[in-house]
Write a protein that holds these residues in place. Sequence first.
Motif, PDB file in Angstrom:
ATOM      1  N   SER A  87      -0.385  -1.119  -1.086  1.00  0.00           N
ATOM      2  CA  SER A  87       1.018  -1.381  -0.198  1.00  0.00           C
ATOM      3  C   SER A  87       2.433  -2.831  -0.928  1.00  0.00           C
ATOM      4  CB  SER A  87       1.105  -0.893   1.354  1.00  0.00           C
ATOM      5  OG  SER A  87       0.554  -1.909   1.616  1.00  0.00           O
ATOM      6  N   SER A  88       3.490  -1.792  -0.772  1.00  0.00           N
ATOM      7  CA  SER A  88       3.939  -3.616  -0.940  1.00  0.00           C
ATOM      8  C   SER A  88       3.506  -4.924  -0.401  1.00  0.00           C
ATOM      9  CB  SER A  88       5.201  -2.563  -0.356  1.00  0.00           C
ATOM     10  OG  SER A  88       5.982  -2.472  -1.093  1.00  0.00           O
ATOM     11  N   SER A 106      -1.781  -0.130 -12.796  1.00  0.00           N
ATOM     12  CA  SER A 106      -2.007   0.967 -11.670  1.00  0.00           C
ATOM     13  C   SER A 106      -2.734   0.141 -10.655  1.00  0.00           C
ATOM     14  CB  SER A 106      -3.912  -0.123 -12.580  1.00  0.00           C
ATOM     15  OG  SER A 106      -4.060  -1.200 -12.892  1.00  0.00           O
ATOM     16  N   PHE A 107      -2.813  -1.517 -10.336  1.00  0.00           N
ATOM     17  CA  PHE A 107      -2.679  -1.886  -9.166  1.00  0.00           C
ATOM     18  C   PHE A 107      -2.096  -1.788  -7.899  1.00  0.00           C
ATOM     19  CE2 PHE A 107      -2.335  -6.205  -6.373  1.00  0.00           C
ATOM     20  CZ  PHE A 107      -3.656  -6.282  -6.090  1.00  0.00           C
ATOM     21  N   ALA A 108      -0.387  -1.962  -8.257  1.00  0.00           N
ATOM     22  CA  ALA A 108       1.073  -1.654  -8.007  1.00  0.00           C
ATOM     23  C   ALA A 108       0.645  -0.167  -6.886  1.00  0.00           C
ATOM     24  CB  ALA A 108       2.387  -1.684  -8.763  1.00  0.00           C
ATOM     25  N   ASN A 153       0.955  -9.733  -0.180  1.00  0.00           N
ATOM     26  CA  ASN A 153      -0.539 -10.682   0.598  1.00  0.00           C
ATOM     27  C   ASN A 153      -1.127 -10.982  -0.408  1.00  0.00           C
ATOM     28  OD1 ASN A 153       1.015 -10.487   3.326  1.00  0.00           O
ATOM     29  ND2 ASN A 153      -0.351  -8.901   3.955  1.00  0.00           N
ATOM     30  N   TYR A 154      -1.344  -9.903  -1.448  1.00  0.00           N
ATOM     31  CA  TYR A 154      -2.143 -11.126  -2.661  1.00  0.00           C
ATOM     32  C   TYR A 154      -1.844 -11.669  -3.471  1.00  0.00           C
ATOM     33  CZ  TYR A 154      -5.675 -10.653  -6.500  1.00  0.00           C
ATOM     34  OH  TYR A 154      -5.603 -11.017  -7.851  1.00  0.00           O
ATOM     35  N   ILE A 155      -0.574 -11.654  -3.458  1.00  0.00           N
ATOM     36  CA  ILE A 155       0.041 -12.959  -4.265  1.00  0.00           C
ATOM     37  C   ILE A 155       0.462 -14.403  -3.590  1.00  0.00           C
ATOM     38  CG2 ILE A 155       2.579 -13.540  -5.192  1.00  0.00           C
ATOM     39  CD1 ILE A 155       2.781 -10.467  -5.821  1.00  0.00           C
ATOM     40  N   LEU A 183       8.055  -0.825 -13.860  1.00  0.00           N
ATOM     41  CA  LEU A 183       8.277   0.119 -13.284  1.00  0.00           C
ATOM     42  C   LEU A 183       7.836   0.017 -12.004  1.00  0.00           C
ATOM     43  CD1 LEU A 183       8.685   3.175 -15.917  1.00  0.00           C
ATOM     44  CD2 LEU A 183      10.596   1.303 -15.116  1.00  0.00           C
ATOM     45  N   ALA A 184       6.235  -0.062 -11.801  1.00  0.00           N
ATOM     46  CA  ALA A 184       5.142   0.722 -11.211  1.00  0.00           C
ATOM     47  C   ALA A 184       5.380  -0.540 -10.350  1.00  0.00           C
ATOM     48  CB  ALA A 184       4.219   0.275 -11.596  1.00  0.00           C
ATOM     49  N   LEU A 185       6.009  -2.256 -10.351  1.00  0.00           N
ATOM     50  CA  LEU A 185       6.286  -2.935  -9.449  1.00  0.00           C
ATOM     51  C   LEU A 185       7.694  -3.331  -8.682  1.00  0.00           C
ATOM     52  CD1 LEU A 185       4.499  -6.125 -11.182  1.00  0.00           C
ATOM     53  CD2 LEU A 185       4.137  -5.006  -9.029  1.00  0.00           C
TER      54      LEU A 185
END
Length: 648
Positions: free
Chosen positions: A353-354, A347-349, A359-361, A273-275
């Motif tokens: 921001s998107s 929690s990370f999401a 960028n982290y990925i 849900l969060a992602l």
Amino acid sequence: MISQRTIDIIFETARVEEVVGDFVNLKRAGSSLKGLSPFGNEKTPSFVVSPAKQIWKDFSSGRGGNVVTFLMEVEQFTYPEALRWLAKRYNIEIEEDVEYNFEQQQEEKERESLYILTDFAKKYFTNQLHNSEEGNLIGLSYFRERGFTKEIIDKFELGYSPKQWDAFAEYALKSGYSKELIEEAGLATFKEDDKKYDKFRERVIFPIYSFSGRTLGFGGRILRNDVKAAKYLNSPENKIYHKSKTLYGLFQAKQQIIKADQCFLVEGYTDVLALHQAGLQNTVASSGTALTNEQIRLIKRLTENITVMYDGDNAGIKASFRGIDMILEQEMNVKVLLLPEGEDPDSFAKKHSSSEIENYIKENATDFIRFKVNVLLEEANNDPIKKAELIREIVKSISLIPNIIKQEVYIAETSKIMGIREEVLFKELAQLQKSGNKSSESNSHITDKARQKQPNISIVTGNKEVINVQQTVETEIIKLIMQNGDLEVELKNENNELYKTTVNEEIISQFDENELKLSNPLYQLILEDVKNGLEKDELRTGIFFSRSINPEVVNLASEMMIEKYNLSENWTTKQGIHIKKKEEFVHKDLFDVLLRFKIIYIDNFIKDLMNKTKNTELPPEEIRQALQQIIHFTGLKNILNEHLNRVI
């Protein structure tokens, strides 16, 4: 099994332009409709729909077919799922084939009853969440406190089950559902003293869907901490719900997975849900279960690229190696993403921001080799024996990959990271395969599949691409069948007398009379189908083949029947220039293509015969007799006599 009568009604009723229009913005282009391909990112529309022929063609990807195959491609339905989806949309009653025996019919009825009940339960839980005081105060408040928007709550049809012991069971019984069915669905239990207990009472509800969007079961999270009950509870296995064969969020994510050609795999419901809310709508979850081959194959139907996300402090990371190996075994490209310590995807999401997440990925997603090395090197702690075991563990994973080219790439990568010579790693790989970790014949199915592929229109010699003339001519024959098979033409026989026939009848007549065959297996299959049709007084053309159950045949039919470019009607309406239609040349095209095919056919026969007799003592006279026999069959006497004098 859906009866043929129902299938026919579905094809007659469903409109390809209406169904495709739900997924693609179509605009009129002459007699056809055009839009941007739903299978990729393009700027110039190359996706064509023909309302008249009820077919579609995507010139950017090469895909094409009918209304059913479109749903199979864009929604990844199976053939029966697509038919049932269309039947539901157009209010067509599905008639099951009489070939079903009594037991099969009963089982199908039970499955359908479970589908109806779980859908009924989903609507009940959703209604409780939004329209009851308890649902608002407890369930909806929980979701809002977790930061979930109304759009996400609605998208995943989240719900709430009331605190009352038997609220749902009582409601379902009053609505006509039996105790046995309610228990089988895992929604409530019934005691001998007539007491009943809802399985999901006082929990927020996460509906679990099939690939095609049917409700299979539920996940429920308890919100109180002062009760001795499992935090999460799932529906039990039954005739429609198999935990190992489902992925949470796949139904909502599948279109975005296709478009992005990438799937993110997490563990829990709220992670999904969060992602999704953060913009990563190509995310699914294994719902806390160990990853299975069936789940991996579900993802592979949509993409070959998968990124597995793990909590930064997840103690079970090492245990995840088996899941990664299973993904590799399915010949998928796998990356692993470790989140910062103390964070999970949910929690990370919510903290980023998107764009920050993306960028982290990009910066932190790593291939499975580096992931495994990073995890195991800490454990090895410079111990040479443990380091050797680590290398062996990595090579063991590489040995599971069916594709030998990928194996070589990963061996080279391992050599670079670990400072070990490639020859040593290849030797270890060979030993592992020999010992049975992976059969040395692991790629034989790929080779066999490649051999079975239909011949190409072109072949390559040296650095030049040369047209395969025989395949070109055979394609023209099939195109005539598809486009104009039912068209009546006027031809002349050997006595120069005019006679009328159809394109299909003339082609079959010529092939039967001269015992000819097409070299392309798919084309020959179509030709035999045309012949079977004539025996039943049916003229089978492109429309018939566009409804085939064989996806190769359907794709070919759409390719043959839809032209990428068409002459504008303005030539006639505005310029006054009359352009002859293709139909006006069919009789000439038919005669020409059959003549060319016969010449090629005989030429090939001669070459084969000469090769067979090259190293034998077969007298030239016998060769001549064999060739004369072919001449008799074909009627190409002048051409072949000249050819005969040249080769003998």
